[in-house]
Design a protein around this motif. Sequence first.
Motif, PDB file in Angstrom:
ATOM      1  N   LEU A  66      -4.702   9.457   7.179  1.00 38.05           N
ATOM      2  CA  LEU A  66      -4.105   8.998   6.076  1.00 38.05           C
ATOM      3  C   LEU A  66      -5.184   8.910   5.136  1.00 38.05           C
ATOM      4  O   LEU A  66      -6.022   8.028   5.277  1.00 38.05           O
ATOM      5  CB  LEU A  66      -3.518   7.353   6.745  1.00 38.05           C
ATOM      6  CG  LEU A  66      -2.634   7.618   7.697  1.00 38.05           C
ATOM      7  CD1 LEU A  66      -2.433   6.543   8.809  1.00 38.05           C
ATOM      8  CD2 LEU A  66      -1.253   8.430   6.921  1.00 38.05           C
ATOM      9  N   TYR A  99       0.089   5.395   1.075  1.00 36.50           N
ATOM     10  CA  TYR A  99      -0.446   6.045   1.668  1.00 36.50           C
ATOM     11  C   TYR A  99       0.163   7.509   1.491  1.00 36.50           C
ATOM     12  O   TYR A  99       0.848   7.348   1.285  1.00 36.50           O
ATOM     13  CB  TYR A  99      -1.356   5.566   2.883  1.00 36.50           C
ATOM     14  CG  TYR A  99      -1.626   4.749   3.155  1.00 36.50           C
ATOM     15  CD1 TYR A  99      -1.093   3.676   3.408  1.00 36.50           C
ATOM     16  CD2 TYR A  99      -3.360   5.288   3.582  1.00 36.50           C
ATOM     17  CE1 TYR A  99      -2.806   2.696   3.409  1.00 36.50           C
ATOM     18  CE2 TYR A  99      -4.287   4.316   3.798  1.00 36.50           C
ATOM     19  CZ  TYR A  99      -3.748   2.748   3.727  1.00 36.50           C
ATOM     20  OH  TYR A  99      -4.637   2.087   3.936  1.00 36.50           O
ATOM     21  N   LEU A 102       3.331   7.381   3.282  1.00 41.38           N
ATOM     22  CA  LEU A 102       3.628   5.533   3.059  1.00 41.38           C
ATOM     23  C   LEU A 102       3.974   4.510   3.011  1.00 41.38           C
ATOM     24  O   LEU A 102       2.399   4.577   2.540  1.00 41.38           O
ATOM     25  CB  LEU A 102       2.699   5.961   4.892  1.00 41.38           C
ATOM     26  CG  LEU A 102       2.778   6.831   6.270  1.00 41.38           C
ATOM     27  CD1 LEU A 102       2.222   7.190   6.868  1.00 41.38           C
ATOM     28  CD2 LEU A 102       4.827   6.496   6.596  1.00 41.38           C
ATOM     29  N   PHE A 161       3.366  13.744   3.637  1.00 40.50           N
ATOM     30  CA  PHE A 161       4.357  12.467   3.889  1.00 40.50           C
ATOM     31  C   PHE A 161       3.630  11.401   3.364  1.00 40.50           C
ATOM     32  O   PHE A 161       2.409  11.025   3.649  1.00 40.50           O
ATOM     33  CB  PHE A 161       4.130  12.345   5.771  1.00 40.50           C
ATOM     34  CG  PHE A 161       5.056  11.447   6.383  1.00 40.50           C
ATOM     35  CD1 PHE A 161       4.715  11.003   7.809  1.00 40.50           C
ATOM     36  CD2 PHE A 161       6.621  11.850   6.352  1.00 40.50           C
ATOM     37  CE1 PHE A 161       5.173  10.289   8.530  1.00 40.50           C
ATOM     38  CE2 PHE A 161       6.730  10.668   6.693  1.00 40.50           C
ATOM     39  CZ  PHE A 161       6.634  10.168   7.916  1.00 40.50           C
ATOM     40  N   TYR A 199       1.073  -1.145   0.182  1.00 38.03           N
ATOM     41  CA  TYR A 199       0.344   0.338  -0.108  1.00 38.03           C
ATOM     42  C   TYR A 199       1.013   1.017  -0.189  1.00 38.03           C
ATOM     43  O   TYR A 199       2.197   1.428   0.681  1.00 38.03           O
ATOM     44  CB  TYR A 199      -0.544   0.010   1.004  1.00 38.03           C
ATOM     45  CG  TYR A 199      -1.800  -1.230   1.621  1.00 38.03           C
ATOM     46  CD1 TYR A 199      -1.571  -2.087   2.507  1.00 38.03           C
ATOM     47  CD2 TYR A 199      -2.672  -1.748   0.867  1.00 38.03           C
ATOM     48  CE1 TYR A 199      -1.698  -3.501   2.251  1.00 38.03           C
ATOM     49  CE2 TYR A 199      -3.903  -2.637   0.957  1.00 38.03           C
ATOM     50  CZ  TYR A 199      -3.572  -3.782   2.250  1.00 38.03           C
ATOM     51  OH  TYR A 199      -3.761  -4.396   2.384  1.00 38.03           O
ATOM     52  N   GLN A 217      -0.109  11.274   3.981  1.00 36.63           N
ATOM     53  CA  GLN A 217      -0.851  11.983   4.888  1.00 36.63           C
ATOM     54  C   GLN A 217      -0.057  13.477   4.790  1.00 36.63           C
ATOM     55  O   GLN A 217       1.083  14.130   4.885  1.00 36.63           O
ATOM     56  CB  GLN A 217      -0.198  11.731   6.358  1.00 36.63           C
ATOM     57  CG  GLN A 217      -0.582  12.156   6.950  1.00 36.63           C
ATOM     58  CD  GLN A 217      -0.071  11.047   8.953  1.00 36.63           C
ATOM     59  OE1 GLN A 217       0.999  10.746   8.887  1.00 36.63           O
ATOM     60  NE2 GLN A 217      -0.716  11.545   9.390  1.00 36.63           N
TER      61      GLN A 217
END
Lengths: 112, 110
Positions: free
Chosen positions: B44, B36, B90, B88, B34, B38
């Motif tokens: 998220l 994500y 992830l 950000f 995955y 942010q």
Amino acid sequence: GENVGLHLPTLSVQEGDNSIINCAYSNSASDYFIWYKQESGKGPQFIIDIRSNMDKRQGQRVTVLLNKTVKHLSLQIAATQPGDSAVYFCAEGSGNTGKLIFGQGTTLQVKP
Amino acid sequence: SQTIHQWPATLVQPVGSPLSLECTVEGTSNPNLYWYRQAAGRGLQLLFYSVGIGQISSEVPQNLSASRPQDRQFILSSKKLLLSDSGFYLCAWSRALGYTFGSGTRLTVV
């Protein structure tokens, strides 16, 4: 967008007190729910999970409660410590793809 | 034990430049992967997920793309970055219940 939301964006507690972080979810078909802790500049870390067939689960200093009737999830932290200061996310998921839907997050501030 | 590596940790890129963020997982096979994003002070947002090599699902229309050239490698790319791509990023993997996240990449588009 997110289908899981948190009631309060910021929670401030005194060191040693208990903390309760709440979460509302919208998908009654979700199989499981997870709480994550995210410290500044880091990725979220798993805290505790609960399956939809349970209503309570306890870990070390943490308890998760699930109320499916009102679609509400909470995280209780006992004897909150300064190291507990972080953003806490609830997330809901269901089996097939393993996708998690995250809430907006609650910032927990622990006052010494 | 399983580990997830994500790099770089921080990145400053000019508008219009390309992007490539890499994520690799060790100690497991055939994970779900995955990406994500942010935004500051936000939750998220799932961008892409992959259940196998070459299989990419996009959750939101955007200026980004993802690829999975190997079982344990997941790449996030853009041909031309926008200011709104700052955030950000992830990477995460899962086999069963829940995710393990990487340490994230802080992208600033200037």
